[in-house]
Design an enzyme around this catalytic site. Structure first.
Site, PDB file in Angstrom:
ATOM      1  N   HIS A 156      39.977  30.618  51.148  1.00  0.00           N
ATOM      2  CA  HIS A 156      41.020  30.019  50.306  1.00  0.00           C
ATOM      3  C   HIS A 156      40.814  30.526  48.890  1.00  0.00           C
ATOM      4  O   HIS A 156      39.744  30.366  48.309  1.00  0.00           O
ATOM      5  CB  HIS A 156      40.957  28.492  50.333  1.00  0.00           C
ATOM      6  N   CYS A 157      41.841  31.135  48.334  1.00  0.00           N
ATOM      7  CA  CYS A 157      41.744  31.722  46.992  1.00  0.00           C
ATOM      8  C   CYS A 157      42.529  30.872  45.997  1.00  0.00           C
ATOM      9  O   CYS A 157      43.760  30.783  46.096  1.00  0.00           O
ATOM     10  CB  CYS A 157      42.288  33.155  47.000  1.00  0.00           C
ATOM     11  N   PRO A 158      41.864  30.243  45.034  1.00  0.00           N
ATOM     12  CA  PRO A 158      42.600  29.429  44.053  1.00  0.00           C
ATOM     13  C   PRO A 158      43.502  30.265  43.147  1.00  0.00           C
ATOM     14  O   PRO A 158      44.493  29.753  42.616  1.00  0.00           O
ATOM     15  CB  PRO A 158      41.480  28.755  43.254  1.00  0.00           C
ATOM     16  N   ASN A 161      46.496  30.295  44.905  1.00  0.00           N
ATOM     17  CA  ASN A 161      46.824  28.939  45.353  1.00  0.00           C
ATOM     18  C   ASN A 161      47.223  28.935  46.833  1.00  0.00           C
ATOM     19  O   ASN A 161      48.214  28.303  47.217  1.00  0.00           O
ATOM     20  CB  ASN A 161      47.962  28.351  44.502  1.00  0.00           C
ATOM     21  N   ASN A 162      46.446  29.610  47.648  1.00  0.00           N
ATOM     22  CA  ASN A 162      46.774  29.692  49.067  1.00  0.00           C
ATOM     23  C   ASN A 162      45.571  30.234  49.830  1.00  0.00           C
ATOM     24  O   ASN A 162      44.654  30.808  49.237  1.00  0.00           O
ATOM     25  CB  ASN A 162      47.980  30.608  49.299  1.00  0.00           C
TER      26      ASN A 162
END
Length: 327
Positions: A156-158, A161-162
């Site tokens: 999950h990559c902030p 945002n996904n």
């Protein structure tokens, strides 16, 4: 026919509220599946906004501090066009990576009707996620931020945002590549601009005062260097994951592959949606990553091999993988 627990390698929370089958509501109707995918996470939204602001800041410094005051019209036009094109592609890739469903498993499909439609064969293992009440496909993992199980979830990559998963990995790879390119381009232009200003009068090489110009260029240089290193590493990691057909989570857990690997160039073609073409670099092109329907994947099982109602209810009430065996 009996059901035996099978050891599972997925980390899950074993809380009672997740184990109640009545909590599993049926998945949404097809009419509601056309809604836009967007994760309402405060940290992720803030990181996405900061990403866009940093790109706009870099564009501001490149255009108004370095290129517009330049006396070389051809140099300014070529570099301005190249930088803005790459920046546009980077933001478009970020937009697609953020708003594309990464491969979410239908929420709440761990129902009697869905289990019956699978027509499970002898020896076939299925997993139920206690957090989102879903039947987990192979290589799917639950994301605590997205609150969904994601097929081939890498991480999950902030910043986007996904989750990075089966359906949006291409856009994430393009995002890291284009950010690395504009960072490198900005560093080169900053270097040339400093040389030009040292040789000429500082008051003539920028529309701003010399102290302001120096501060803006140093900030851009720091930003470009930081993101060049970060996105280059991420780009290399993602390409390596695609070529080895092993996600970041699978690599961290040191999972032994139980699937048929699609490695190397074939893996790249699968991730980018076909044979090599300019479409690989286009964030607006769609992917052709259609997976077989769950019912089709386990179809044609003999009637004697299908789970009974009692066995289905046992499966829905537990938090382990089950394996269908002959008596």
């Amino acid at each position: 026919m009996m059901i035996t627990p099978v050891h599972r390698f997925r980390d899950i929370e074993r809380k009672p509220e997740y184990l109640q089958p009545e909590k599993c509501v049926p998945p949404p109707s097809r009419a509601s599946l056309g809604t836009m995918w967007f994760i309402r996470d405060g940290c992720g939204i803030a990181c996405a906004v900061v990403t866009w602001m940093l790109v706009f800041y870099a564009d501001f410094v490149v255009l108004l501090v370095m290129l517009v005051p330049s006396r070389d019209y051809v140099y300014s036009v070529i570099n301005g066009t190249l930088f803005n094109t790459l920046a546009f592609l980077a933001l478009a890739s970020h937009f697609r990576a953020m708003l594309t469903d990464p491969g979410a498993v239908p929420k709440g499909n761990a129902t009697k009707e869905f289990i019956e439609s699978l027509q499970l064969k002898p020896g076939q293992v299925v997993y139920k996620c206690p957090k989102c009440c879903s039947i987990k496909p192979d290589r799917a993992h639950h994301c605590s931020v997205c609150k969904r199980c994601i097929r081939k979830m890498d991480h999950h990559c902030p910043w986007v945002n996904n989750c990075v998963g089966e359906n949006n990995q291409k856009y994430f790879v393009l995002f890291t590549m284009y950010i690395a390119l504009i960072s490198l381009h900005a560093l080169i232009m900053v270097g040339f601009h400093f040389l030009y200003c040292f040789e000429e009068d500082w008051t003539k090489c920028s529309s701003f005062s010399p102290p302001t110009t120096v501060i803006l260029l140093i900030l851009l240089c720091f930003e470009a260097l930081l993101f060049l290193i970060f996105t280059s590493v991420m780009f290399g990691t993602q390409v390596h994951s695609i070529c080895t057909d092993e996600t970041g989570i699978e690599r961290l857990k040191n999972q032994k592959p139980t699937w048929e690997k699609t490695s190397g160039w074939e893996g790249m073609k699968l991730a980018f949606g076909g044979a090599f073409s300019l479409g690989w670099f286009n964030p607006f092109s769609n992917l052709n990553c259609e997976s077989p329907a769950p019912a089709e994947a386990a179809a044609a099982a003999p009637a004697s091999a299908i789970m009974t109602q009692e066995e289905i209810e046992q499966f829905l009430a537990q938090d382990v993988a089950v394996q269908v065996l002959h008596e």
